[in-house]
Motif scaffolding. Sequence first.
Motif, mmCIF file in Angstrom:
data_model
loop_
_atom_site.group_PDB
_atom_site.id
_atom_site.type_symbol
_atom_site.label_atom_id
_atom_site.label_comp_id
_atom_site.label_asym_id
_atom_site.label_seq_id
_atom_site.Cartn_x
_atom_site.Cartn_y
_atom_site.Cartn_z
ATOM 1 N N ILE A 248 0.839 -1.203 0.000
ATOM 2 C CA ILE A 248 0.000 0.000 0.000
ATOM 3 C C ILE A 248 0.874 1.254 0.000
ATOM 4 N N SER A 249 1.949 1.251 0.824
ATOM 5 C CA SER A 249 2.837 2.426 0.867
ATOM 6 C C SER A 249 3.511 2.648 -0.475
ATOM 7 N N ALA A 250 4.029 1.555 -1.074
ATOM 8 C CA ALA A 250 4.738 1.694 -2.359
ATOM 9 C C ALA A 250 3.788 2.208 -3.428
ATOM 10 N N LEU A 251 2.555 1.667 -3.434
ATOM 11 C CA LEU A 251 1.594 2.089 -4.463
ATOM 12 C C LEU A 251 1.160 3.540 -4.250
ATOM 13 N N GLY A 252 1.053 3.918 -2.958
ATOM 14 C CA GLY A 252 0.630 5.272 -2.633
ATOM 15 C C GLY A 252 1.638 6.319 -3.077
ATOM 16 N N GLN A 253 2.919 5.887 -3.227
ATOM 17 C CA GLN A 253 3.957 6.849 -3.634
ATOM 18 C C GLN A 253 4.050 6.987 -5.148
ATOM 19 N N GLU A 254 3.358 6.090 -5.878
ATOM 20 C CA GLU A 254 3.435 6.148 -7.341
ATOM 21 C C GLU A 254 2.686 7.371 -7.838
ATOM 22 N N SER A 255 3.198 7.944 -8.906
ATOM 23 C CA SER A 255 2.525 9.107 -9.477
ATOM 24 C C SER A 255 2.714 9.067 -10.987
ATOM 25 N N PRO A 256 1.697 9.491 -11.745
ATOM 26 C CA PRO A 256 1.835 9.464 -13.200
ATOM 27 C C PRO A 256 2.988 10.346 -13.678
ATOM 28 N N LEU A 257 3.421 11.299 -12.807
ATOM 29 C CA LEU A 257 4.500 12.216 -13.199
ATOM 30 C C LEU A 257 5.867 11.543 -13.097
ATOM 31 N N LYS A 258 5.935 10.495 -12.225
ATOM 32 C CA LYS A 258 7.222 9.802 -12.050
ATOM 33 C C LYS A 258 7.475 8.890 -13.231
ATOM 34 N N LYS A 259 8.695 8.986 -13.802
ATOM 35 C CA LYS A 259 9.013 8.187 -14.982
ATOM 36 C C LYS A 259 9.150 6.711 -14.621
ATOM 37 N N LYS A 260 9.842 6.473 -13.485
ATOM 38 C CA LYS A 260 10.106 5.083 -13.101
ATOM 39 C C LYS A 260 9.168 4.691 -11.967
ATOM 40 N N SER A 261 8.475 3.541 -12.120
ATOM 41 C CA SER A 261 7.583 3.182 -11.024
ATOM 42 C C SER A 261 8.369 2.464 -9.921
ATOM 43 N N ALA A 262 7.882 2.672 -8.674
ATOM 44 C CA ALA A 262 8.570 2.111 -7.508
ATOM 45 C C ALA A 262 8.392 0.592 -7.493
ATOM 46 N N PHE A 263 9.317 -0.117 -6.847
ATOM 47 C CA PHE A 263 9.186 -1.566 -6.723
ATOM 48 C C PHE A 263 8.073 -1.860 -5.715
ATOM 49 N N VAL A 264 7.136 -2.708 -6.101
ATOM 50 C CA VAL A 264 6.038 -3.061 -5.196
ATOM 51 C C VAL A 264 6.193 -4.543 -4.811
#
Length: 369
Positions: A248-264
């Motif tokens: 949930i924390s990793a997904l909550g930090q994702e943003s369409p503006l970020k080029k690279k998505s965080a590891f979930v």
Amino acid sequence: MASVRVAVRVAPENTKTFTYDFSYDSTDRQSSAFTSQEKVFEDLGSDVLKAAFDGYNACVFAYGQTGSGKSYTMMGAPGDAGLIPRICEGLFSRISNSSRCDEASFRTEVRSEPIYNERVRDLLRRKSTQTYNLRVREHPKDGPYVEDLSKHLVLNYSDVEELMEAGNINRTTASTGMNDVSSRSHAIFTINFTQAKFDAEMPSETISKIHLVDLAGSERADATGATGVRLKEGGNINKSLVTLGNVISALGQESPLKKKSAFVPYRDSVLTWLLKDSLGGNSKTIMIATISPADVNYGETLSTLRYANRAKNIINKPTVNEDANVRLIRELQAEIARLKALLIQGNQVSAGGRRPHCWRSVFMIVWCF
Ligand SMILES: Nc1ncnc2c1ncn2[C@@H]1O[C@H](COP(=O)(O)OP(=O)(O)OP(=O)(O)O)[C@@H](O)[C@H]1O
């Protein structure tokens, strides 16, 4: 959805305020603020049904400490049905209305896949030795699934009720110091709902997956007084809920503006792996956080509310799940219809005196000397 603020209060100087889409008080039936199961279904369950009939995946999961009302919310109590039975009943009631108007044909299958001690069981398989420790695998297109899990075709609500009763008997329940009928497994009830119909004379087929999840109690192991087997169960429950929190924390930090998505870290627990799509992907998902009003539970209540607060930041991207073959047939039919229209248009123009735009044979006489 309207935002409702929830405040947790122990002493005036220690007030914490959180904002959610809905908040319900079901502690006192005599109180004017009392929220019935029916109201919860109207607000949340009807959204799930709408999503399913529109061809989307949907998920509802209940999170909270033992005894705070997760099973009451999801399954209900005798004579006071919760979300799962109401959603199933609503599904069949809408199916029978649509079938009466000959609008569509439907196929509904259910599965029950509780996770106990990080192992998936099959609650609904009637005769088999292989009912627990099933393997989770991942299909490149359809996502994670449980291998060899039995699926049951259901034609009406009584079929579902019968299966639920059989499943309830098999469900692992054991007592802890906090709740005598505490469920020590995460219960996942899944409905696969297929809808085939003609839209403007074109075939369409959508497949929706509805996950209804009653998680095991989220309390810390030391709060339950558990030892031995119960302590191990608690460890595994905590592992999956901690992983759920990390996901949930990793997904909550994702943003369409970020080029690279965080590891979930979906694969760190069976629970998060199986719910991968529902948590951060193709699903309309609702999290229900259940809390106790007792001040001795202040710590757990605060931790549940913080957990739910993080979930609010997740943005899913649900899409309509249409059968690829049916979509292809529909697109081909649309193309044929377009070409036919062009042809008719061409013939009409030709009848009006202009040269028709189509292939003609040309004869040439060549004189040879
Ligand atoms: N809002 C409510 N109204 C009436 N009864 C409730 C309500 N919430 C919970 N209960 C009752 O309290 C008891 C414990 O609730 P429940 O089993 O739903 O808790 P739980 O969070 O699912 O616990 P566990 O984590 O152990 O599964 C049950 O007898 C249930 O019927």
